[in-house]
Design an enzyme around this catalytic site. Structure first.
Site, PDB file in Angstrom:
ATOM      1  N   LYS A  82       4.648   6.906 -15.219  1.00 52.26           N
ATOM      2  CA  LYS A  82       3.739   7.864 -15.864  1.00 52.26           C
ATOM      3  C   LYS A  82       4.516   8.879 -16.711  1.00 52.26           C
ATOM      4  O   LYS A  82       4.152  10.059 -16.783  1.00 52.26           O
ATOM      5  CB  LYS A  82       2.864   8.562 -14.816  1.00 52.26           C
ATOM      6  CG  LYS A  82       2.060   7.584 -13.956  1.00 52.26           C
ATOM      7  CD  LYS A  82       1.081   8.282 -13.044  1.00 52.26           C
ATOM      8  CE  LYS A  82       0.327   7.265 -12.191  1.00 52.26           C
ATOM      9  NZ  LYS A  82      -0.672   7.865 -11.297  1.00 52.26           N
TER      10      LYS A  82
ATOM     11  N   SER B 298      -3.903   0.365  39.437  1.00 54.11           N
ATOM     12  CA  SER B 298      -3.287  -0.499  38.407  1.00 54.11           C
ATOM     13  C   SER B 298      -4.262  -0.735  37.255  1.00 54.11           C
ATOM     14  O   SER B 298      -4.768  -1.846  37.086  1.00 54.11           O
ATOM     15  CB  SER B 298      -2.814  -1.821  39.007  1.00 54.11           C
ATOM     16  OG  SER B 298      -3.804  -2.455  39.788  1.00 54.11           O
TER      17      SER B 298
ATOM     18  N   PRO C 238       0.818  -1.216   0.000  1.00 49.83           N
ATOM     19  CA  PRO C 238       0.000   0.000   0.000  1.00 49.83           C
ATOM     20  C   PRO C 238       0.850   1.265   0.000  1.00 49.83           C
ATOM     21  O   PRO C 238       1.942   1.309   0.560  1.00 49.83           O
ATOM     22  CB  PRO C 238      -0.804  -0.108   1.298  1.00 49.83           C
ATOM     23  CG  PRO C 238      -0.682  -1.528   1.734  1.00 49.83           C
ATOM     24  CD  PRO C 238       0.631  -2.000   1.220  1.00 49.83           C
TER      25      PRO C 238
END
Length: 635
Positions: A172, A548, A118
């Site tokens: 391109k 916690s 990607p």
């Protein structure tokens, strides 16, 4: 593949001789490469063109491709090559690549596996996945846009992951009228950037994936370019011979093969060097030595095996060896350490929390590990080292890693398999980072465990009790401190030796330097856990009262205790009830915005999923709760 499938326009391949075709390709060399770059640079189109031109498309695929191309429109051309690779519906609808798409194709000279990664920044982690096994990277640049931030980020990652063969494909070119000056300018700018991050060489090719220029043959539109077109270059490029074959032998054990009492072998993928029967070896981290008795494979016994091959080794001696350990050349062992400097590529939406325990997977071994706050973060555009307290999505930084035990390792530069690792969130089980080890920290080599004559068993027997940690967790105002105090008094009346650690009290001394950010809360609990462990070593029953809030840290404390000694007590009080009590006025301050990072208001509390005890303070009194805890500890 079925016998009815045929390739589009085959030269010599028809359905009845597929077996001959496969046999012809069996012994060809394999090149794994990725395409990467910024959004809409044409990665999927390029791969689709390569598949099409190498005649690796079935007739039914071609028909479906043409139909899809007509539906989405293709700028006056019959086929949209990107649709060959963009397999997800979301990808086709948006015209982008989301996942990593792997495709196989072959020519008469070589076989290829290509990963289309990607371009969007939020999917950079997927690009790292695709690059992790690649021999070569094709970095695409849109000739109209030039070098972008994502181009620099991907180039940095490619170099970081050890890929030395790089093709700069200026795509391109048809949209800039095949202008030589545009190509030369982009190449010149990229060369300056490549030099700054240590990329020593790359091959630049002007292409048009859409039109097919310089993909499989020289284009007449770029008469000024005298280099090789892309596919011929990929067919002939000499991938750097696996340097691991020339180094010392290393094999992480993946599986102990014990089909019967007469055979005990250790199976794995050889990560470095070569091995032969009779070679002396050492098993790490134990350091036990033996010699190779046999090398077993599916084809039978072997006289030699090399890096990249999966085999089963038998040893001449019966020594302890299990999954995760590494068999190495006896005279050239790996380093063994539990503290490292490493480079991290952060891959999760949630930021790095310094001090939090993650699973670290390296080779075939998984251990618990923590990362310190980064030494610095790297600006992918300028290579500047930036001050950073954490790492967020796609950030690259350098930090120190500590594991809960010593592990054999190599620097990533020397061996990718034994120097690369991933970090996994213990709660979500998501991979949060990819890491590359630089070196072991010197202090890891200089610190050794000092054995003592009197151990924890002696201390416990002197007190006539079994050590334990009663860990009370819950929201502020739930009643933890009140219950803990009553528990200690009841145990004192039973002549038990105890110590109470309270959240507020320790912040006056041991943890006075810590605030209430997520990272500080993690460090707060880490320190308390270590103190509690020391107290159990002294034979004490330790009672703690801490909010916690994070499961990871409670699980971390549990992991460092002896089995059965950690008793998690969830003081379960609804937020509205705790807020009504508000003895210290903290909820009111938090609601007014005067107190930041307050649990339950603007900081989360993660309820225990399987506590040893759950106490609902809306149903029972503090005295009854204390009695429940004592009876759980001392039936």
């Amino acid at each position: 593949m079925t016998t009815t499938d045929t390739f589009y326009k085959p030269d010599s391949l028809v359905s009845e001789n597929i077996d001959a075709y496969l046999q012809m390709h069996q012994h060809k060399t394999m090149l794994r490469f990725i395409t990467c770059g910024s959004v809409d640079d044409g990665k999927s189109t390029l791969i689709g063109r390569l598949l099409y031109d190498s005649k690796m498309i079935f007739e039914d695929q071609l028909a479906a491709l043409k139909a899809d191309s007509e539906r989405v429109g293709t700028q006056g051309q019959d086929i949209d090559f990107a649709l060959l690779v963009d397999g997800l519906a979301a990808e086709r609808e948006q015209g982008i690549t989301i996942d990593v798409a792997y495709r196989f194709f072959a020519t008469e000279k070589r076989k290829f596996i290509v990963a289309d990664t990607p371009g969007h920044e939020q999917y950079t982690r997927n690009m790292v996945t695709g690059a992790s096994t690649a021999d070569l990277a094709v970095i695409l640049i849109d000739a109209r846009k030039g070098i972008l931030t994502q181009t620099r980020r991907h180039s940095h990652l490619v170099h970081l992951l050890g890929i030395r063969n790089i093709v700069l494909a200026v795509n391109k070119m048809d949209l800039v009228d095949y202008d030589e000056a545009t190509f030369n300018r982009i190449v010149s700018e990229y060369r300056a950037f490549a030099d700054s991050i240590g990329i020593e060489a790359f091959t630049a090719i002007p292409i048009s994936g859409f039109k097919g220029d310089n993909i499989t043959s020289q284009s007449e539109n770029t008469g000024w370019f005298t280099g090789s077109p892309l596919l011929p270059y990929l067919e002939t490029v000499e991938v750097e011979e696996d340097r691991d074959q020339n180094g010392p032998f290393r094999m992480p054990v993946q599986w102990v093969n014990r089909p019967n009492l007469d055979f005990r072998g250790f199976a794995g993928l050889i990560a470095g060097g070569t091995v032969k029967p009779g070679d002396p070896v050492r098993v790490l981290p134990s350091g036990k030595t033996s010699t190779i008795a046999r090398i077993v494979s599916l084809e039978g016994d072997r006289e030699e095996a090399v890096a990249g091959e999966s085999v089963t080794l038998t040893l001449a001696d019966e020594i302890d060896c299990s999954r995760g350990q590494v068999i190495v050349a006896a005279q050239s062992p790996l380093e063994v350490a539990d503290q490292f400097e490493a480079k991290l590529v952060w891959m999760d939406e949630a930021e790095l929390v310094a001090g939090r325990a993650y699973w670290l997977k390296i080779g075939t071994q998984t251990v618990s590990a923590t990362a310190q706050a980064p030494k610095y973060e790297i600006n992918v555009n300028t290579q500047e080292h930036l001050a950073a307290k954490t790492l967020d999505l796609n950030a690259i930084g350098v930090t120190n890693i500590t594991t809960d035990r010593e592990i054999p390792f190599s620097s990533y530069v020397e061996n990718r398999d034994l120097g690369g690792f991933i970090l996994i969130d213990k709660i979500t089980h998501q991979t949060v980072a990819a890491g590359m080890i630089h070196f072991a920290l010197r202090r890891a080599q200089n610190i050794h465990w000092q054995a003592t004559d009197l151990g924890r068993e002696h201390h416990a027997s002197m007190k006539h009790q079994k050590p334990a940690v009663l860990w009370l967790t819950g929201l502020s105002g739930s009643g933890k401190s009140t219950i803990a105090n009553m528990v200690e008094k009841q145990l004192a009346r039973m002549n038990r030796h105890t110590f109470l650690l309270d959240g507020d009290n320790v912040r006056h001394g041991l943890n006075k330097d810590l605030g209430f950010t997520e990272a500080d809360r993690v460090e707060n609990i880490r320190r308390i856990g270590e103190v509690a462990k020391l107290m159990t070593d002294a034979g004490l029953i330790v009672i703690t009262a801490f909010i916690s809030p994070f499961r990871s840290e409670r699980d971390m404390v549990r992991s460092i205790m002896q089995p059965g000694e950690f008793i998690e007590v969830f003081v379960d009080t609804p937020l509205e009830v705790a807020e009504q009590r508000d003895v210290k006025g903290l909820y009111a301050k938090a609601r007014a915005g005067e107190l930041k990072n307050f649990t339950g208001i603007d900081s989360p509390y993660e309820h225990p999923e399987a506590p040893e005890l759950r106490i609902d303070t809306t149903e029972i009194t503090a005295e009854e709760a204390a009695a429940m805890i004592v009876s759980r500890l001392i039936p």
